[in-house]
Write a protein that holds these residues in place. Structure first.
Motif, PDB file in Angstrom:
ATOM      1  N   ALA A 280       4.278 -18.322   2.577  1.00 48.75           N
ATOM      2  CA  ALA A 280       5.085 -17.356   2.543  1.00 48.75           C
ATOM      3  C   ALA A 280       6.139 -17.862   1.285  1.00 48.75           C
ATOM      4  O   ALA A 280       6.622 -19.021   1.419  1.00 48.75           O
ATOM      5  CB  ALA A 280       6.096 -17.388   3.880  1.00 48.75           C
ATOM      6  N   GLY A 281       6.668 -16.938   0.589  1.00 47.32           N
ATOM      7  CA  GLY A 281       7.600 -17.161  -0.493  1.00 47.32           C
ATOM      8  C   GLY A 281       6.798 -17.653  -2.038  1.00 47.32           C
ATOM      9  O   GLY A 281       7.628 -17.624  -2.972  1.00 47.32           O
TER      10      GLY A 281
ATOM     11  N   ASP B 163       5.544 -12.165   1.181  1.00 44.41           N
ATOM     12  CA  ASP B 163       6.541 -11.984   2.249  1.00 44.41           C
ATOM     13  C   ASP B 163       5.731 -12.330   3.818  1.00 44.41           C
ATOM     14  O   ASP B 163       6.192 -12.995   4.610  1.00 44.41           O
ATOM     15  CB  ASP B 163       7.102 -10.597   2.297  1.00 44.41           C
ATOM     16  N   ALA B 164       4.483 -11.729   3.767  1.00 47.08           N
ATOM     17  CA  ALA B 164       3.866 -11.734   5.000  1.00 47.08           C
ATOM     18  C   ALA B 164       2.340 -11.572   4.601  1.00 47.08           C
ATOM     19  O   ALA B 164       1.926 -11.026   3.689  1.00 47.08           O
ATOM     20  CB  ALA B 164       4.264 -10.840   5.978  1.00 47.08           C
ATOM     21  N   PHE B 165       1.397 -12.178   5.577  1.00 44.65           N
ATOM     22  CA  PHE B 165       0.097 -12.038   5.371  1.00 44.65           C
ATOM     23  C   PHE B 165      -0.730 -12.789   6.672  1.00 44.65           C
ATOM     24  O   PHE B 165      -0.136 -13.217   7.499  1.00 44.65           O
ATOM     25  CB  PHE B 165      -0.487 -13.087   3.994  1.00 44.65           C
ATOM     26  N   ASN B 166      -1.912 -12.207   6.691  1.00 39.92           N
ATOM     27  CA  ASN B 166      -2.943 -12.579   7.807  1.00 39.92           C
ATOM     28  C   ASN B 166      -3.816 -13.404   7.118  1.00 39.92           C
ATOM     29  O   ASN B 166      -4.217 -13.485   5.909  1.00 39.92           O
ATOM     30  CB  ASN B 166      -3.382 -11.541   8.411  1.00 39.92           C
TER      31      ASN B 166
ATOM     32  N   SER C 156      -4.776  -9.256   4.242  1.00 37.69           N
ATOM     33  CA  SER C 156      -3.491  -8.371   3.933  1.00 37.69           C
ATOM     34  C   SER C 156      -2.372  -9.094   3.711  1.00 37.69           C
ATOM     35  O   SER C 156      -2.360 -10.045   4.214  1.00 37.69           O
ATOM     36  CB  SER C 156      -3.333  -7.162   5.309  1.00 37.69           C
ATOM     37  N   LEU C 157      -1.897  -8.713   2.426  1.00 38.19           N
ATOM     38  CA  LEU C 157      -0.426  -9.429   1.891  1.00 38.19           C
ATOM     39  C   LEU C 157       0.421  -8.433   1.856  1.00 38.19           C
ATOM     40  O   LEU C 157       0.304  -7.111   1.359  1.00 38.19           O
ATOM     41  CB  LEU C 157      -0.732  -9.979   0.509  1.00 38.19           C
ATOM     42  N   THR C 158       1.785  -8.658   2.191  1.00 37.01           N
ATOM     43  CA  THR C 158       2.868  -8.074   2.197  1.00 37.01           C
ATOM     44  C   THR C 158       3.801  -8.745   1.259  1.00 37.01           C
ATOM     45  O   THR C 158       4.140  -9.964   1.241  1.00 37.01           O
ATOM     46  CB  THR C 158       3.551  -7.699   3.163  1.00 37.01           C
ATOM     47  N   LEU C 159       4.087  -7.982  -0.074  1.00 41.40           N
ATOM     48  CA  LEU C 159       4.959  -8.624  -1.127  1.00 41.40           C
ATOM     49  C   LEU C 159       6.410  -7.983  -1.340  1.00 41.40           C
ATOM     50  O   LEU C 159       6.366  -6.611  -1.131  1.00 41.40           O
ATOM     51  CB  LEU C 159       4.138  -8.656  -2.407  1.00 41.40           C
ATOM     52  N   ARG C 160       6.968  -8.652  -2.120  1.00 39.31           N
ATOM     53  CA  ARG C 160       8.250  -8.003  -2.281  1.00 39.31           C
ATOM     54  C   ARG C 160       8.742  -8.406  -3.956  1.00 39.31           C
ATOM     55  O   ARG C 160       8.433  -9.555  -4.411  1.00 39.31           O
ATOM     56  CB  ARG C 160       9.691  -8.569  -1.578  1.00 39.31           C
TER      57      ARG C 160
END
Length: 122
Positions: free
Chosen positions: A81-82, A101-104, A114-118
């Motif tokens: 993360a980060g 930001d988040a991932f599995n 799956s990745l969540t990015l900012r």
């Protein structure tokens, strides 16, 4: 609010405050949510100037994320993360550096991750 403490020497504690001053911002300090401070203490800050510069930078970091992106790809269990990664997808007009930001982490080799990015503005 940032407080710089200097244990082990004779310097007094220093303080600095940085508020969101943009009236159109959802976090504007005189807006509907009011003043909601974050309190930070740093033992390495010894001067008022350093305290203000650090408080200003922390505020820019908090306010600077402007876009969120969800992507999937091959599994990489080494992500943290980060972490900052470059995403380029011409067809979607996406190009830039994003913070993870988040991932599995799927436990089989056939799944995708799956990745969540900012994306941070300026």
């Amino acid at each position: 609010m940032l407080t710089g403490e200097s244990p082990g020497d004779e310097l007094p504690a220093v303080r600095a405050v940085a508020w969101d001053e943009e009236p159109t911002s959802a976090t504007y300090h005189l807006g509907p949510y009011g003043e909601v401070p974050q309190f930070v203490t740093d033992q390495l800050i010894k001067t008022t100037e350093d305290a203000q510069a650090t408080a200003d930078q922390l505020l820019r970091t908090l306010l600077g994320f402007s876009a969120q992106l969800s992507i999937s790809g091959i599994v990489n269990p080494a992500y943290e993360a980060g972490a900052v990664m470059e995403v380029v997808r011409e067809r979607s007009h996406v190009s830039g550096l994003y913070a993870l930001d988040a991932f599995n982490v799927p436990l089989d080799a056939k799944s995708t991750q799956s990745l969540t990015l900012r994306r941070q503005a300026g």
